[in-house]
Design an enzyme around this catalytic site. Structure first.
Site, mmCIF file in Angstrom:
data_model
loop_
_atom_site.group_PDB
_atom_site.id
_atom_site.type_symbol
_atom_site.label_atom_id
_atom_site.label_comp_id
_atom_site.label_asym_id
_atom_site.label_seq_id
_atom_site.Cartn_x
_atom_site.Cartn_y
_atom_site.Cartn_z
ATOM 1 N N PHE A 80 -4.521 -11.511 58.554
ATOM 2 C CA PHE A 80 -3.709 -12.097 59.633
ATOM 3 C C PHE A 80 -2.398 -12.658 59.069
ATOM 4 O O PHE A 80 -1.440 -12.856 59.809
ATOM 5 C CB PHE A 80 -4.447 -13.274 60.295
ATOM 6 C CG PHE A 80 -5.698 -12.901 61.030
ATOM 7 C CD1 PHE A 80 -6.951 -13.156 60.491
ATOM 8 C CD2 PHE A 80 -5.628 -12.308 62.278
ATOM 9 C CE1 PHE A 80 -8.119 -12.843 61.186
ATOM 10 C CE2 PHE A 80 -6.786 -11.990 62.982
ATOM 11 C CZ PHE A 80 -8.027 -12.248 62.427
ATOM 12 N N SER A 124 0.238 -4.844 66.023
ATOM 13 C CA SER A 124 0.782 -5.268 67.311
ATOM 14 C C SER A 124 1.267 -4.078 68.120
ATOM 15 O O SER A 124 1.742 -3.091 67.568
ATOM 16 C CB SER A 124 1.958 -6.217 67.039
ATOM 17 O OG SER A 124 2.749 -6.382 68.204
ATOM 18 N N ALA A 125 1.185 -4.199 69.420
ATOM 19 C CA ALA A 125 1.675 -3.156 70.336
ATOM 20 C C ALA A 125 3.173 -2.931 70.153
ATOM 21 O O ALA A 125 3.708 -1.906 70.572
ATOM 22 C CB ALA A 125 1.398 -3.573 71.772
ATOM 23 N N TYR A 149 10.314 -7.818 63.027
ATOM 24 C CA TYR A 149 8.876 -8.190 63.051
ATOM 25 C C TYR A 149 8.048 -6.941 63.338
ATOM 26 O O TYR A 149 7.087 -6.634 62.616
ATOM 27 C CB TYR A 149 8.615 -9.269 64.111
ATOM 28 C CG TYR A 149 7.171 -9.331 64.527
ATOM 29 C CD1 TYR A 149 6.741 -8.738 65.709
ATOM 30 C CD2 TYR A 149 6.223 -9.937 63.710
ATOM 31 C CE1 TYR A 149 5.408 -8.753 66.072
ATOM 32 C CE2 TYR A 149 4.885 -9.968 64.067
ATOM 33 C CZ TYR A 149 4.489 -9.360 65.248
ATOM 34 O OH TYR A 149 3.171 -9.358 65.605
ATOM 35 N N LYS A 153 5.208 -4.665 60.934
ATOM 36 C CA LYS A 153 3.846 -4.266 61.327
ATOM 37 C C LYS A 153 3.679 -2.754 61.123
ATOM 38 O O LYS A 153 2.667 -2.290 60.597
ATOM 39 C CB LYS A 153 3.570 -4.631 62.789
ATOM 40 C CG LYS A 153 3.416 -6.130 63.055
ATOM 41 C CD LYS A 153 2.222 -6.713 62.312
ATOM 42 C CE LYS A 153 1.967 -8.157 62.669
ATOM 43 N NZ LYS A 153 0.884 -8.774 61.910
HETATM 44 C C1 WQD Z 1 5.947 -11.998 78.009
HETATM 45 C C2 WQD Z 1 6.722 -11.906 79.323
HETATM 46 C C3 WQD Z 1 9.070 -12.215 79.057
HETATM 47 C C4 WQD Z 1 8.812 -16.440 77.873
HETATM 48 C C5 WQD Z 1 5.736 -10.823 72.110
HETATM 49 C C6 WQD Z 1 5.872 -9.983 70.880
HETATM 50 C C7 WQD Z 1 4.598 -9.220 70.630
HETATM 51 C C8 WQD Z 1 3.434 -10.173 70.580
HETATM 52 C C9 WQD Z 1 3.374 -11.002 71.858
HETATM 53 C C10 WQD Z 1 3.006 -10.694 68.281
HETATM 54 C C11 WQD Z 1 8.016 -11.134 79.184
HETATM 55 C C12 WQD Z 1 8.471 -13.339 79.914
HETATM 56 C C13 WQD Z 1 8.484 -15.152 78.252
HETATM 57 C C14 WQD Z 1 9.537 -17.274 78.764
HETATM 58 C C15 WQD Z 1 9.552 -15.498 80.373
HETATM 59 N N1 WQD Z 1 3.536 -11.033 69.468
HETATM 60 N N2 WQD Z 1 8.856 -14.699 79.488
HETATM 61 N N3 WQD Z 1 9.885 -16.761 79.996
HETATM 62 O O1 WQD Z 1 7.727 -10.494 74.426
HETATM 63 O O2 WQD Z 1 5.736 -9.406 75.621
HETATM 64 O O3 WQD Z 1 5.548 -9.985 73.217
HETATM 65 O O4 WQD Z 1 4.631 -11.689 71.978
HETATM 66 O O5 WQD Z 1 2.396 -9.727 67.968
HETATM 67 O O6 WQD Z 1 4.740 -8.540 69.406
HETATM 68 O O7 WQD Z 1 6.910 -9.033 71.104
HETATM 69 O O8 WQD Z 1 5.603 -11.799 74.900
HETATM 70 O O9 WQD Z 1 5.138 -13.987 75.912
HETATM 71 O O10 WQD Z 1 7.418 -13.593 74.850
HETATM 72 O O11 WQD Z 1 6.861 -12.479 77.015
HETATM 73 O O12 WQD Z 1 9.908 -15.070 81.486
HETATM 74 O O13 WQD Z 1 9.867 -18.459 78.469
HETATM 75 O O14 WQD Z 1 7.078 -13.211 79.747
HETATM 76 O O15 WQD Z 1 10.334 -11.817 79.596
HETATM 77 O O16 WQD Z 1 8.237 -10.400 80.384
HETATM 78 P P1 WQD Z 1 6.256 -10.358 74.614
HETATM 79 P P2 WQD Z 1 6.265 -13.050 75.630
#
Ligand code: WQD
Length: 338
Positions: A80, A124-125, A149, A153
């Site tokens: 991790f 990660s996706a 990042y 991965k």
């Molecule tokens: C989710 C949705 C934002 C914050 C990231 C990484 C991914 C993984 C998970 C590690 C999106 C919206 C978010 C906010 C919002 N991490 N949002 N206001 O970007 O899908 O993925 O975290 O492995 O690799 O890329 O996750 O939670 O940042 O965003 O509107 O304050 O929520 O636009 O649609 P994300 P997130």
């Protein structure tokens, strides 16, 4: 069996430690606490009634890592340890490449020195990049990562795959997480971001508990069900259980195998917000602001391979995710640093 969790005091690592202990494994944690708290160890012992050997080390430090393997017969490792902030990786890419790749190379080299031949890797996706059609499938093209990042991965997946191809007795399971959220049902462990959260769920949780004023919803003009971003949120306990299944698979199969760990369902920001309001019993103040640079409109998993091959699938709902996230946050308004 003795399982080494590098970064095992972190959000996913700590929840995986619980599920491994419940499944009868003996868990050894190596963590430098750069993005986690030593307080987690006591919480793990409280939840499981088991003890957890702890090594406060930088996993990239091979001599420190050798001590772990000398003092414990490590049967398998779950990796991790790594920096994981998308935004930060754009600002300091060299730190991300140095740390995330060095920790991996050191781990693989020391595993080889001690004859440890089973590895599960936290991927990660984000490795599917910005062009993949949804739902994401394991055999799809990867690359076009949106940030350093994500590239770390993908590079680590490549390193592990090549190492495994050169060592026929080595087993590697690569797990591509979608969006992990929620917390252990006890409320004793949970997500505890260092600064202002980048991710949606911890941000909503901080607003709900009064630590932050309001949620900014990044974009309401996406081509999605309600205009807000859609993601595949997965309860961290379901995700942790996926690691136990992955370990069991690695015990029986050599070579490298990749699995998506997601629910296969897309949830919008607004849907998550409403579910959280129900869970916490309050309205969550929010405003709509322009899209966040680099965000995709929508993505979610095809996780049928994990179900077919690992016998794993998610069991917890969005309501469970919000209930448990709120339970953790309301009992730990400032995370572990009370
Ligand atoms: C989710 C949705 C934002 C914050 C990231 C990484 C991914 C993984 C998970 C590690 C999106 C919206 C978010 C906010 C919002 N991490 N949002 N206001 O970007 O899908 O993925 O975290 O492995 O690799 O890329 O996750 O939670 O940042 O965003 O509107 O304050 O929520 O636009 O649609 P994300 P997130």
């Amino acid at each position: 069996m003795n399982i080494l969790l590098t970064g095992g005091a972190g959000y996913i690592g700590s929840h995986t430690a619980v599920e491994l202990a419940k499944a009868g494994y003996n868990v050894i944690i190596a963590d430098n606490f750069c993005n986690s708290s030593p307080k987690v160890i006591k919480r793990l012992e409280e939840i499981t009634g088991k003890s957890f050997a702890l090594y406060n080390i930088d996993v990239a430090d091979k001599n420190a890592l050798r001590r772990v393997f000398k003092e414990n017969q490590i049967d398998a490792a779950i990796h991790f340890a790594g920096y994981k902030s998308v935004g930060e990786s754009v600002k300091v890419p060299l730190c991300y490449y140095r740390n995330n790749i060095d920790t991996t190379l050191s781990l693989l080299e020391v595993m080889e020195e001690f004859g440890c031949r089973k590895l599960v890797f936290s991927s990660s996706a984000t490795v599917y990049g910005t062009k993949a059609p949804v739902p994401y499938k394991e055999d799809m093209e990867t690359g076009n990562c949106a940030n350093p990042y994500g590239w770390t991965k993908l590079f680590i997946e490549r390193i592990i795959t090549d190492y495994s191809a050169a060592n026929s007795d080595f087993s590697a399971v690569i797990l591509r997480y979608f969006n992990p959220v929620g917390a252990h049902e006890s409320g004793l462990i949970g997500e505890d971001p260092r600064d202002i959260p980048n991710n949606l769920m911890p941000y909503i949780s901080k607003v709900a508990v009064g630590e932050l004023e309001k949620l900014s919803i990044f974009g309401s003009d996406y081509p999605t069900k309600d205009g807000t971003g859609v993601r595949d949120y997965i309860h961290v306990t379901d995700l942790a259980k996926g690691h136990v299944c992955a370990l069991e698979y690695a015990e029986k199969h050599a070579g490298t195998e990749v699995f998506n760990l997601g629910t296969g369902k897309g949830i919008s920001v607004l849907e998550m917000l409403r579910a959280y309001e129900k869970a916490c019993g309050n309205k969550i103040p929010h405003e709509f602001v322009p899209r966040r640079e680099g965000d995709l409109a929508e993505y979610y998993a095809d996780s049928s391979k994990a179900e077919r091959v690992l016998g794993w699938k998610t069991e917890l709902s969005v309501e469970d995710m919000c209930r448990d996230a709120w339970n953790w946050q309301k009992n730990n308004p400032k995370g572990y640093e009370e």
